[in-house]
Design a protein around this motif. Sequence first.
Motif, short mmCIF file in Angstrom:
data_model
loop_
_atom_site.label_atom_id
_atom_site.label_comp_id
_atom_site.label_asym_id
_atom_site.label_seq_id
_atom_site.Cartn_x
_atom_site.Cartn_y
_atom_site.Cartn_z
N GLY A 31 1.05 -1.51 -0.06
CA GLY A 31 -0.32 0.43 0.28
C GLY A 31 0.87 1.32 0.43
N CYS A 58 -2.20 -3.35 0.46
CA CYS A 58 -2.69 -2.82 1.58
C CYS A 58 -3.35 -3.93 2.42
CB CYS A 58 -3.77 -1.75 0.62
SG CYS A 58 -4.83 -0.93 1.70
N CYS A 61 -6.76 -2.87 2.74
CA CYS A 61 -8.13 -3.57 1.96
C CYS A 61 -8.57 -4.57 1.91
CB CYS A 61 -6.63 -3.25 0.78
SG CYS A 61 -7.32 -1.02 -0.09
N CYS A 322 -13.82 -3.87 -5.52
CA CYS A 322 -12.32 -4.26 -5.31
C CYS A 322 -11.27 -5.18 -5.41
CB CYS A 322 -12.36 -4.08 -3.42
SG CYS A 322 -12.60 -2.32 -3.20
N LEU A 326 -7.92 -5.23 -6.97
CA LEU A 326 -6.02 -5.85 -5.73
C LEU A 326 -5.99 -6.45 -7.15
CD1 LEU A 326 -8.35 -6.33 -2.93
CD2 LEU A 326 -6.54 -4.27 -3.88
N CYS A 351 -11.18 -0.45 -0.47
CA CYS A 351 -9.94 0.24 -1.53
C CYS A 351 -9.74 1.66 -1.60
CB CYS A 351 -10.33 -0.79 -3.02
SG CYS A 351 -9.95 -2.27 -3.15
N GLY A 357 -5.08 2.69 0.07
CA GLY A 357 -5.47 1.94 -1.40
C GLY A 357 -6.08 2.33 -2.64
N CYS A 359 -7.85 2.75 -4.95
CA CYS A 359 -8.75 3.37 -5.17
C CYS A 359 -8.63 5.01 -4.75
CB CYS A 359 -10.33 3.01 -5.35
SG CYS A 359 -11.02 1.47 -5.81
#
Lengths: 369, 70
Positions: A31, A58, A61, A322, A326, A351, A357, A359
Motif C-alpha cells: 500500500g 494494502c 483493503c 475491489c 486488487l 480500497c 488503497g 481507489c
Amino acid sequence: MSDNKTSVIARAREIIDSYQGDQIRIMEVCGTHTHEIFRLGIRGILPENVKLISGPGCPVCVTPVDFIDQAVCLAMEHNATICTFGDLVRVPGSFGIPASGGQADGKAAKIGSLAAARAAGARIQVVYAPQDAVAYAKEHPDEQVVFLSVGFETTTPSSCLAVQQAKNEGLTNFSILTANKTMPAAYAAMKDSTDAFLYPGHVHAITGTGICEQLAREGTSGVVAGFTAKELMTALAVIVKKTGEGKPYFENCYPRVVRAEGSPAAQRLVEEMMEPCDARWRGIGVLPGSGVKLRPEYADYDARIKFDLPSMEGRENPACRCGEVLQGRCLPSDCKVFGKGCTPEHPIGACMVSGEGACSAFYLYGGDR
Amino acid sequence: MCVGLSARVVRLQSNGTAIVDASGARREISAQLLDNLMPGDYVMVHAGAAIAKITEEDEEEGEAVLGSLF
Ligand code: SF4
C-alpha cells in the motif's frame, strides 16, 4: 526530482526511457508503494511500454467484510473496547441488513462499520501501535479491550509483542482479533498477472529475501524496493534492465534496510506465538495457509475464542470491484461508482478508505496519468 | 498504516524498549525485534517496533544498485 545528470534518479530515468522491448507489467504489492508512486507522479513519467499495476498489498483493503462484522459484534454485543489503526474505522462491513450471521437479531446487525458503531455508543479507540492498546487495557481494568490485529509480516511481530507484554503483566482484559496475513500466498496467487513484482521493502526487512530468490528460480521475477523517489526509480530501472536481458531474476534494491536473512528475532517471535491458517482476502477469497493466528497456548488472548464469536458470512456491496482492482484486472475508474457513490469521505469499498488503497490513491491523485 | 519511520536510537532501556529520535520527536519503541542494537544506530520503525537497521543514505544505495547493472 533533480535535474542533475549524475543523480541516481536521472540515471534511472535514462535506463527506463531507453527501453524498447515488449510491454512490462510491474505489480506493486504494498500500500505504501501504491501511495508513494501516485504521490510522486511516477506513473505519469513511465513510457507506454512500462505499466504499473496495484496488487493486494494494502492490509486495510484486503481485510474481509466478516472481520469488520466480527469487530462490530464485539463492540456492540460484548461491550468490548475496540483498539484499532485508524483506517479500519471507516471500512464498510457487510452490505444489507441483517448481515452479521448468527447475530442477525442483535444490535450489531444494523451497524455497517466501526464508525457507525461508535456513533451508536460503542467504544472505539484509535491507536498507532499494538502496545498502545495494552497500555489502554492497563489503564482501564474494567473494560475488555480487543486490538484489531491486521497487517502483513511487518506488523505481526508487534502484535505478538503486545500479547507477550499483556501476558507478562498478567492482564486478563486484553485480547486480539487476528486477520494477519503473509505475503507468499499473495505472490503465488498473483504471479500470472505480472511480469515482475515490486516486493515490499518492510515485509522483507522481516522475512529476508529467500522467498524472492525461490520465486526467481521458479520463473517469477521481482525486486525488493524502498520507498523514496530514488529507491522507487532505481527499482524500476533494475526491472527494465533485467527484464530486457530475458532471464528470471531477483535483486535487492533496498540493501540499506533489507538483509538476506531478514530479522531472525522477529521470525522467532512469530514462529513461537503464531501458526499458519487459511485466510480470506477481501474480493479474492480464501487463500489456503495465507494467514497466521495465535497458537493454542495463547488462546486466552485470542478474541474469537475468548468471546466465542460465531463465524460470519460477510456480504460485500455488489457494486464494488475491489477484488478485480486488487488483482490488476481492472482500474478503479472502471468501477461504476468510483468518484460518484464511492469517495474517500463516503467509501463503499475498502480500497477507497485508506490512503494506501488503489481507489483512494487514484481518486486523490487524479487517475493513471 | 504500513508507513515506516526512520529514527536514531538515543538510549536502550532495560525492559526491551528504546528511546528514539525521529526528526526531533522522541518516542519509546520496542527494541526486541533486533539483535545487537546500539545507541546511535539508525533504525526503521514500524507499528511501534524497530524492524531493521538502516546502514546508508538512499543516494549511495541507488548508486551501488545501478552501478552493479553494468
Ligand atoms: S471505487 Fe469504491 S466501490 Fe468501486 S472498486 Fe473502488 S472501493 Fe470498490
